[in-house]
Write an enzyme that holds these catalytic residues in place. Structure first.
Site, short mmCIF file in Angstrom:
data_model
loop_
_atom_site.label_atom_id
_atom_site.label_comp_id
_atom_site.label_asym_id
_atom_site.label_seq_id
_atom_site.Cartn_x
_atom_site.Cartn_y
_atom_site.Cartn_z
N ARG A 240 10.89 101.56 -26.92
CA ARG A 240 10.78 102.58 -25.87
C ARG A 240 9.88 103.74 -26.27
O ARG A 240 9.24 104.36 -25.42
CB ARG A 240 12.16 103.10 -25.50
CG ARG A 240 13.12 102.04 -25.00
CD ARG A 240 12.61 101.37 -23.74
NE ARG A 240 13.57 100.39 -23.25
CZ ARG A 240 13.29 99.50 -22.31
NH1 ARG A 240 12.07 99.47 -21.77
NH2 ARG A 240 14.20 98.64 -21.91
N GLN A 243 6.33 102.46 -26.07
CA GLN A 243 6.06 102.26 -24.65
C GLN A 243 5.83 103.58 -23.92
O GLN A 243 4.89 103.73 -23.14
CB GLN A 243 7.25 101.51 -24.03
CG GLN A 243 7.10 101.19 -22.54
CD GLN A 243 8.36 100.55 -21.96
OE1 GLN A 243 9.37 100.38 -22.64
NE2 GLN A 243 8.29 100.18 -20.70
#
Ligand code: MN
Length: 424
Positions: A240, A243
């Site tokens: 995450r 990302q």
């Protein structure tokens, strides 16, 4: 949609005793895979109870279209069998059902104990597309970024997707090496390079493409089911922090492409025939869908009746359930994904793979990723073992399972999709 026949009869049993009452692989399932018996060469197989039927060895008992299907399954992988479409695949199912039914001679020489076999990717995956069709996942993650308008304007008009990385799609059991990458949390002035601190899983359905289409020739939504060869589970491992820093303006890249794990068995549309259901009605105020995405039959039977369960095994602790969800929470059907991806003329090829998008449910405990369960990492999740998790730690094992059940039918499962996190 696929018709019901005697292969869905709940009274039918197999001479493979472990198949009778098996949670995943009773004789009513018969999923296709690519395996090696201990020390042997990779080959085509069918799961039956705790055993794997060697398709090549069974060929002498088959004829016609079923024999042709096995002849196409010479490898590498099952691409050529998937390319043949529903006719030969169904003929093979009917023939194997007879061969394995109680009352026919037990041919133990055709079987290998699954525990002694190695599973491989079932096909050579040419292209991989990851959709974003899980409505509640899109709402949950959208709320973190845009509390007032969690869904972007296009969401209810088309199945949103990005092109994923096929080379790093791997079979269940592959170690999940924590990826390195650029991280730049909001409280740090500049980016640094190092191991992801926010490693996550995503529970998704995998959709296998069968015959596919020629370049420039879209697949109509009403014909799209003919191009779907089966289903699996898919874990779209996600870093995450990587990302979050990289995804604008072009979307997911290194935060996703380090690994995607799938369950090894292709559960066919024939096996899923009792477990299709109507697509949930659209909420009041939702836009009506454009004509190229609408088919009455698909809306009536195109969704999948599959319960999803995700477990975590923290190192040194027992396995525990993280969440339950259900495939009905997909806002778009697999057929609509096929129709949309080919609507511009893009060609799909046998053995291409779709991910459905993370399948979260509407309730807080039904979130299909830790990003949602821990609210972006701000509220650590309390595990039954006493530990907490913002995101995954080294040594954690995540397993996805799917269960299909319906009154009057023998339930089937997909087999597990498992991965254990190891240090970068
Ligand atoms: Mn995903």
């Amino acid at each position: 949609m696929t018709q019901l026949d005697h292969t869905h009869d709940p009274a039918r049993r197999s001479w493979v005793s472990s198949a009778n009452g098996h949670a995943d692989f009773p004789i009513q399932n018969l999923p296709l895979g690519w395996f090696s018996p201990g020390g042997g060469t990779p080959r085509a197989g069918v799961a039956i109870g705790d055993m794997i039927l060697d398709l090549g060895a069974a060929a002498i008992f088959l004829s016609g279209e079923a024999a042709a299907a096995v002849a196409a399954a010479k490898g590498p992988g099952l691409n050529a069998l998937l390319a043949m479409g529903a006719g030969p695949r169904r003929a093979l199912r009917l023939a194997l059902f007879d061969l394995l039914s109680e009352g026919t001679p037990a041919r133990l020489g055709l079987l290998h104990a699954a525990a002694d076999c190695t599973m491989h990717l079932p096909v050579e995956i040419g292209d991989y597309t990851d959709f974003y069709a899980g409505l509640y996942h899109a709402l949950n993650t959208g709320r973190m970024l845009r509390p007032d308008t969690p869904l972007v304007a296009n969401y209810k008009h088309m199945p949103i997707a990005y092109h994923g990385r096929a080379s790093s799609v791997q079979v269940s059991g592959t170690k999940v090496r924590r990826p390195n990458g650029q991280r730049k949390p909001g409280n740090e002035a500049s980016p640094s390079f190092g191991p992801s601190r926010n490693l996550d899983y995503e529970v998704e359905l995998g959709i296998w493409i069968g015959p596919g289409n020629a370049l420039g020739e879209p697949v109509a939504v009403g014909r799209a089911a003919e191009h779907i060869a089966g289903f699996c589970l898919l874990n779209d491992w996600s870093a995450r922090d990587i990302q979050g820093w990289e995804y604008q303006p072009l979307g997911p890249f290194l935060g996703k492409s380090f690994l995607t794990t799938i369950s090894p068995w292709i559960v066919t549309p024939e096996a899923m025939a009792p477990f299709r259901m109507a697509q949930d009605a659209r909420a009041e105020g939702d836009p009506s869908m454009l004509e190229y995405l609408f088919d009455a039959g698909d809306q009536a039977q195109g969704a999948l009746n599959a319960d999803l369960v995700v477990t975590i095994t923290p190192p040194g602790h027992a396995v525990e359930v993280l969440l339950h969800s259900h495939a009905r929470h997909l806002y778009w059907t697999p057929a609509q994904m096929v129709a949309h991806q080919t609507s511009n003329g893009c060609n799909l090829r046998p053995g291409d793979l779709f991910g459905s998008g993370t399948i979260s449910g509407p309730e807080p405990g039904e979130a299909g990723s830790l990003l949602e369960l821990s609210r972006g990492g701000r509220e650590p999740l309390a595990l039954a073992c006493g530990e907490t998790r913002r995101f995954l730690q080294d040594g954690d094992t995540i397993a996805l399972h799917a269960r299909c059940a319906r009154e009057g039918f023998v339930g089937i499962g997909f087999g597990a999709c498992v991965g254990t996190v190891v240090p970068s």
